[in-house]
Structure formats: C-alpha cells, structure tokens
Design an enzyme around this catalytic site. Sequence first.
Site, PDB file in Angstrom:
ATOM      1  N   VAL A  48       0.837  -1.202   0.000  1.00 42.65           N
ATOM      2  CA  VAL A  48       0.000   0.000   0.000  1.00 42.65           C
ATOM      3  C   VAL A  48       0.873   1.253   0.000  1.00 42.65           C
ATOM      4  CG1 VAL A  48      -1.846   1.261   1.172  1.00 42.65           C
ATOM      5  CG2 VAL A  48      -1.902  -1.235   1.118  1.00 42.65           C
ATOM      6  N   CYS A  49       1.968   1.232   0.731  1.00 42.92           N
ATOM      7  CA  CYS A  49       2.882   2.393   0.742  1.00 42.92           C
ATOM      8  C   CYS A  49       3.474   2.623  -0.648  1.00 42.92           C
ATOM      9  CB  CYS A  49       3.993   2.202   1.765  1.00 42.92           C
ATOM     10  SG  CYS A  49       3.393   2.208   3.466  1.00 42.92           S
ATOM     11  N   THR A  50       3.821   1.551  -1.320  1.00 43.19           N
ATOM     12  CA  THR A  50       4.338   1.679  -2.689  1.00 43.19           C
ATOM     13  C   THR A  50       3.272   2.270  -3.589  1.00 43.19           C
ATOM     14  OG1 THR A  50       5.876  -0.158  -2.345  1.00 43.19           O
ATOM     15  CG2 THR A  50       5.360   0.425  -4.630  1.00 43.19           C
TER      16      THR A  50
END
Length: 156
Positions: free
Chosen positions: A44-46
């Site tokens: 999700v951060c990516t």
Amino acid sequence: MVPKVNTKAPDFTLKNTDGTGISLNDFSKRPKVLFFFPLAFSDVCTDELCSIRDNMKLYNAFDAKVIGISIDSFFALKAFKRSENINFTLLSDFNKEVSARYGVLYDDYFGMKGVAKRSTFVIDREGLIQYKEVLEDSSDLPDFKSIQKSLSSDNK
C-alpha cells in the site's frame, strides 16, 4: 497528540536519502504536503508513493513541496526511492521523534512498536496546518482530492 488545523506545524530536522539533514523550515514560504507512511516497500505504501510520484505536476502547479516521512532508515528509503523512481523528498524518522510530535504512531502495528500511521498534513506558506488526515487502517489511501482542494485554497 495530533496537531490541530490552523495551528503552527511542528518544525523538525530529519535525514533525507543522502543522509543530509532537512528541516521543515527549509521550505518556508511554500506550501508543504507531509505524507507519513508506515513502511517502505510494503504494497500500500508503494501504491501511495507511486500515485504521488505520478501526480507531481499537480503539486508542482501549487508550488508545493512534497515530503514523504517514514520510520525506515535513510538507507532503506534511498533504495526505495531508487527502485520506485520517487521524484520527491523522502525523510527518515528512524528515531520516531517527528511521528510522535505529530501524534501519528501506532502503539502496535503487526507486533511492531511505533510505526507511523498513514497520515497527511498540508501546511500553508505561513507554516499553519490547513488539512490533516490520520488513517487508522493502513490499507486505506489518503483522500487525494481533499489534499488538492486544500492546496488550491492556499493559492487564492
């Protein structure tokens, strides 16, 4: 405690991906968007940071300085920035002091203590917080439309 809207954003100095200290006040007189994110290289951060990367023209149109902050080391962030071709500043809050000052740390994140919550702060040219969003569920993405609206209000 999370700082309130219309209050002065806490200043800080953190290391960028080259190990150089960068302060929030280095970008005075420009709007700033702080994106706290849990962990580099997570799915999700990516997705979040690549979405920001792909929309940098929008932030540039508002002369906004975009800054991503996580508790990862600046070494890990350097590898992450290179692998995903991130085109904005990433800062390491390895000691968790800034995340604590902004009130965005999980007590427990999958057994890890003190991981930053996915959070966004839009800071105007005068250093006042104009928008904040602190997400409890790390699988959620920021409300990019509200961030844009906040930046557009600062440019009036």
